[in-house]
Scaffold this active site. Structure first.
Site, PDB file in Angstrom:
ATOM      1  CG  ASP A  18       2.122  -1.919   1.747  1.00 15.12           C
ATOM      2  OD1 ASP A  18       2.949  -2.495   1.484  1.00 15.12           O
ATOM      3  OD2 ASP A  18       3.060  -0.227   1.494  1.00 15.12           O
ATOM      4  CG  HIS A  35       5.443 -11.240   0.132  1.00 15.64           C
ATOM      5  ND1 HIS A  35       4.590 -10.655   0.642  1.00 15.64           N
ATOM      6  CD2 HIS A  35       6.398 -11.606  -0.321  1.00 15.64           C
ATOM      7  CE1 HIS A  35       5.423 -10.056  -0.005  1.00 15.64           C
ATOM      8  NE2 HIS A  35       7.079  -9.853  -0.840  1.00 15.64           N
ATOM      9  CG  LEU A 129     -16.673 -12.427   1.278  1.00 14.88           C
ATOM     10  CD1 LEU A 129     -17.212 -11.001   1.739  1.00 14.88           C
ATOM     11  CD2 LEU A 129     -14.892 -12.659   1.672  1.00 14.88           C
TER      12      LEU A 129
HETATM   13  C1  IPE Z   1       0.450  -2.308  -3.533  1.00 12.08           C
HETATM   14  O1  IPE Z   1       1.730  -1.715  -2.553  1.00 12.08           O
HETATM   15  C2  IPE Z   1       0.629  -3.392  -3.721  1.00 12.08           C
HETATM   16  C3  IPE Z   1      -0.278  -4.882  -3.674  1.00 12.08           C
HETATM   17  C4  IPE Z   1      -0.256  -4.290  -1.943  1.00 12.08           C
HETATM   18  C5  IPE Z   1       0.318  -5.999  -4.289  1.00 12.08           C
HETATM   19  P1  IPE Z   1       3.336  -1.497  -2.753  1.00 12.08           P
HETATM   20  O2  IPE Z   1       3.808  -1.773  -1.773  1.00 12.08           O
HETATM   21  O3  IPE Z   1       3.231  -2.207  -4.310  1.00 12.08           O
HETATM   22  O4  IPE Z   1       3.003  -0.074  -2.997  1.00 12.08           O
HETATM   23  P2  IPE Z   1       4.240   1.343  -3.182  1.00 12.08           P
HETATM   24  O5  IPE Z   1       5.860   0.823  -3.569  1.00 12.08           O
HETATM   25  O6  IPE Z   1       4.762   1.560  -1.332  1.00 12.08           O
HETATM   26  O7  IPE Z   1       3.481   2.076  -3.241  1.00 12.08           O
HETATM   27  C1  IPE Z   2       2.255  -5.810   0.392  1.00  5.41           C
HETATM   28  O1  IPE Z   2       3.266  -5.961   1.272  1.00  5.41           O
HETATM   29  C2  IPE Z   2       2.244  -7.131  -0.596  1.00  5.41           C
HETATM   30  C3  IPE Z   2       3.116  -7.286  -1.993  1.00  5.41           C
HETATM   31  C4  IPE Z   2       3.233  -6.147  -2.738  1.00  5.41           C
HETATM   32  C5  IPE Z   2       3.007  -7.917  -2.796  1.00  5.41           C
HETATM   33  P1  IPE Z   2       4.721  -5.205   0.086  1.00  5.41           P
HETATM   34  O2  IPE Z   2       5.892  -6.503  -0.249  1.00  5.41           O
HETATM   35  O3  IPE Z   2       5.113  -4.198  -0.278  1.00  5.41           O
HETATM   36  O4  IPE Z   2       6.202  -5.102   2.179  1.00  5.41           O
HETATM   37  P2  IPE Z   2       6.453  -4.037   1.963  1.00  5.41           P
HETATM   38  O5  IPE Z   2       6.224  -2.073   1.701  1.00  5.41           O
HETATM   39  O6  IPE Z   2       7.490  -3.732   1.457  1.00  5.41           O
HETATM   40  O7  IPE Z   2       6.714  -3.623   3.896  1.00  5.41           O
HETATM   41 MG    MG Z   3       4.499  -2.112  -0.793  1.00  5.54          MG
END
Ligand code: IPE
Ligand code: IPE
Ligand code: MG
Length: 246
Positions: A18, A35, A129
């Site tokens: 995240d 990303h 792995l």
């Molecule tokens: C969880 O992160 C999903 C991934 C890392 C792919 P999100 O950013 O979607 O989760 P919330 O919305 O903060 O709970």
């Molecule tokens: C996690 O990073 C990746 C996915 C959920 C695909 P986020 O896109 O949720 O990044 P933040 O949480 O908005 O910073």
């Molecule tokens: Mg996120």
């Protein structure tokens, strides 16, 4: 020895990757650039995992709930995952990585699905792995699907039997999660590996996913090794506390 590791193998680490969007926004970049930067962190993590004693690595790339994001971001994420598999599949195979994708397969783009199938077939025999990438994934859905499949051949079902079948369906290949890491500062599970993480050690870090590197993984694994896992039992007595035989 406090920690329980399957003999001759290593631990199962789950990662909620995240913070891509926030990392990018802070740098004045688009969320999609975040990303893209996250791919380098996946590469670093995969490369350093085996030497840190990681046997299975399950990373959260796209959740069922991430469909709620703007379609352009969703399409870009799928495109980035597909490019990762296409460009790095062979390198993963040479490094002994077995790749597997978990999650729904009926809604993702066909081109991505083909790339997944190709990478899974090409790396099926690798054993250094086991890299599992969760795409269009929801832990609740995976549990509900396992239960639904079990009910197809149900007769005289008990809760215990159902529990055993769900466990078998979800963990036969990977085992339970030993260590669950979440980057990006949030302290929640966001529908990830809920069944498999029943006794996982949780590790939260403020580092954003694109910043995550070998030292962060090593710090998490070292912290895990210091934890005492009890699985509901009492701590094993240290030798000096053992009752003295008279
Ligand atoms: C969880 O992160 C999903 C991934 C890392 C792919 P999100 O950013 O979607 O989760 P919330 O919305 O903060 O709970
Ligand atoms: C996690 O990073 C990746 C996915 C959920 C695909 P986020 O896109 O949720 O990044 P933040 O949480 O908005 O910073
Ligand atoms: Mg996120």
């Amino acid at each position: 020895m406090i920690m329980q590791i399957r003999e001759g193998s290593g631990i199962h680490v789950g990662i909620i990757m995240d913070g891509n969007g926030r990392w990018a926004t802070r740098q004045g970049l688009s969320r999609v650039a975040g990303h893209r930067a996250g791919v380098a962190a996946v590469r670093r993590t995969v490369e350093s995992a085996p030497e840190l004693g990681v046997r299975v690595l399950t990373v959260y790339a796209f959740s069922e709930d991430n469909w709620a994001r703007p379609s352009q971001e969703v399409e870009s994420i799928f495109w980035i995952i597909r490019a990762f598999l296409r460009l790095e599949g062979e390198r993963l195979r040479k490094a002994g990585v077995r790749l597997e994708v978990i999650g729904r397969r009926d809604r993702i783009p066909r081109a991505l699905l083909r790339e997944i199938q190709h990478a899974e077939e090409a790396t099926a025999m690798e054993r250094t792995l086991h890299l599992r990438i969760a795409i269009d994934y929801s832990a609740r859905s995976s549990i509900a699907d396992a239960a639904t499949a079990a009910l197809q051949h149900a007769e005289g079902f008990t809760a215990e039997r159902m529990r055993a079948i769900i466990t078998q369906t979800l963990t036969a290949q990977s085992g339970d999660v030993d260590l669950l890491i979440r980057t990006g500062g949030e302290k929640r599970l966001s529908d990830y590996l809920l069944w498999e993480s029943a006794y996982a050690e949780l590790f939260f870090t403020d580092r954003m996913w694109p910043e995550f590197d070998r030292s962060d993984l090593a710090a998490a694994v070292n912290e895990f090794r210091r934890r005492e896992r009890r699985f509901g039992a009492v701590p094993a007595p240290v030798p000096s506390q053992l009752p003295v035989a008279i």
